[in-house]
Design an enzyme around this catalytic site. Structure first.
Site, short mmCIF file in Angstrom:
data_model
loop_
_atom_site.label_atom_id
_atom_site.label_comp_id
_atom_site.label_asym_id
_atom_site.label_seq_id
_atom_site.Cartn_x
_atom_site.Cartn_y
_atom_site.Cartn_z
N ASN A 10 0.92 -1.36 0.01
CA ASN A 10 -0.16 -0.04 0.15
C ASN A 10 0.91 1.35 -0.12
O ASN A 10 1.53 1.55 1.11
CB ASN A 10 -0.72 0.00 1.27
CG ASN A 10 -1.64 1.19 1.38
OD1 ASN A 10 -1.65 2.07 0.24
ND2 ASN A 10 -2.56 1.21 2.41
N LYS A 12 -0.04 4.23 -0.33
CA LYS A 12 -0.52 5.35 0.29
C LYS A 12 -0.31 6.56 -0.79
O LYS A 12 -0.40 6.41 -1.95
CB LYS A 12 -0.23 5.56 1.80
CG LYS A 12 -0.41 4.11 2.68
CD LYS A 12 -0.30 4.63 4.00
CE LYS A 12 -0.31 3.18 4.64
NZ LYS A 12 -0.19 3.45 6.24
N HIS A 94 -9.37 1.10 4.65
CA HIS A 94 -8.29 1.43 5.28
C HIS A 94 -8.34 2.20 6.52
O HIS A 94 -9.37 3.17 6.50
CB HIS A 94 -7.25 2.10 4.42
CG HIS A 94 -5.65 2.12 5.07
ND1 HIS A 94 -5.48 3.06 6.02
CD2 HIS A 94 -4.87 1.18 4.90
CE1 HIS A 94 -4.30 2.58 6.35
NE2 HIS A 94 -3.84 1.62 5.71
N GLU A 96 -7.12 4.73 7.64
CA GLU A 96 -6.66 5.92 7.34
C GLU A 96 -7.94 6.68 6.58
O GLU A 96 -8.43 7.75 7.08
CB GLU A 96 -5.63 6.44 6.55
CG GLU A 96 -4.35 6.04 7.35
CD GLU A 96 -3.04 5.66 6.53
OE1 GLU A 96 -2.23 5.18 7.10
OE2 GLU A 96 -3.26 5.34 5.47
N GLU A 164 -5.24 -4.48 10.71
CA GLU A 164 -4.29 -3.46 10.81
C GLU A 164 -4.40 -2.77 12.05
O GLU A 164 -5.35 -2.01 12.15
CB GLU A 164 -4.15 -2.62 9.63
CG GLU A 164 -3.72 -3.40 8.23
CD GLU A 164 -3.56 -2.47 7.09
OE1 GLU A 164 -4.19 -1.34 7.01
OE2 GLU A 164 -2.32 -2.65 6.67
N GLY A 170 2.40 2.77 10.73
CA GLY A 170 3.40 4.01 10.38
C GLY A 170 4.21 4.30 11.79
O GLY A 170 4.91 5.26 11.84
N SER A 209 3.38 -1.75 10.49
CA SER A 209 4.94 -1.80 10.84
C SER A 209 5.72 -3.06 10.27
O SER A 209 6.71 -3.40 11.00
CB SER A 209 5.39 -1.33 12.09
OG SER A 209 4.85 -0.11 12.42
#
Ligand SMILES: O=C(COP(=O)(O)O)NO
Length: 246
Positions: A10, A12, A94, A96, A164, A170, A209
């Site tokens: 991904n 992003k 996701h 985010e 996730e 991150g 991560s």
């Protein structure tokens, strides 16, 4: 049945024409474990460039789609246009997009329904926040997200689940193998409520991560069927993650 190991990248909202070209070159020149299914998700602007330049055998994914046919939906990404561009995957849900763009469980489920019923496979994301984990609500949160999905879809064959934990995305704080396996096992158990076949065949990826140093141990867990990789997918070490079973 043996589930085919799956590694998604991904990207992003990262990259440039030149950096994406370098990533594609690295992938095209790499020796990859042929038993592993690889899908990379560049930013939408680069989807065609990547699809046209990337070696066959690696699939390309969007990072989002809309849940309506082509039309007056300014700024949205069309399932039909993805297929027209020979792109057969998308990431959906996701964290985010759930947090920053306020996508509800129901919106994510509706997009997943539309995509899978119209020929695009989905990496469907779920996971809890640090506060939810510290409150012991991890399985409750993931179950809520799964229930919203189950309410709208019946065909699971085009779905890959990505667990996730938001607190691992991150941050460099990868979940321990025990933490990850515990939730993956809970998701697998929930899937048996759909059917034994769905539970057996659905890949459950870990994301948060993942890197070339921690992927080996994680991959040995019985209910971890692969990874959805963020930051490390932009680096040459992504190849090592794809080849982590070797
Ligand atoms: O969001 C992620 C994980 O990102 P990182 O690997 O950078 O933690 N995958 O979709």
């Amino acid at each position: 049945m043996a589930r085919k190991f799956f590694v998604g990248g991904n990207f992003k909202m990262n990259g440039s024409l030149s950096s994406i070209k370098e990533i594609v070159n690295n992938l095209n020149n790499a020796t990859l474990d042929a038993t592993v299914e690889v899908v990379v998700a560049p930013p939408a602007l680069y989807l065609l460039q990547v699809r046209e330049a990337l070696r066959s055998g690696i699939e390309v994914a969007a990072q989002n789609v809309f849940d309506k046919p082509n039309g007056a939906y300014t700024g949205e990404i069309s399932v039909e246009q993805l297929k027209d561009s020979k792109i057969h995957w998308t990431i959906l849900g996701h964290s985010e997009r759930r947090t920053i763009l306020r996508e509800s469980d129901e919106i994510v489920a509706s997009k997943t329904k539309y995509a899978t019923e119209n020929g695009v496979s989905v990496i469907w994301c779920c996971g809890e926040s640090l506060e939810e984990r510290e409150a012991g609500r991890t399985v409750e949160v993931v179950t809520r997200q799964l229930e919203a999905l189950k309410a709208k879809i019946s065909d699971w064959s085009r779905i890959v689940i990505a667990y996730e934990p938001i607190w691992a995305i991150g941050t460099g704080k990868v979940a321990t193998t025990e933490q990850a396996q515990e939730v993956h096992k809970a998701i697998r158990g929930w899937l048996t409520g759909v059917s034994a076949k769905v539970a057996d065949e659905t890949r459950i990826l870990y994301g948060g991560s993942v890197n070339e140093k921690n992927c080996g141990e994680l991959s040995k867990q019985p209910d971890i069927d692969g990874f959805l990789v963020g930051g490390a997918s932009l680096k040459p070490a992504f190849i090592d993650i794809v080849n982590c079973l070797q």
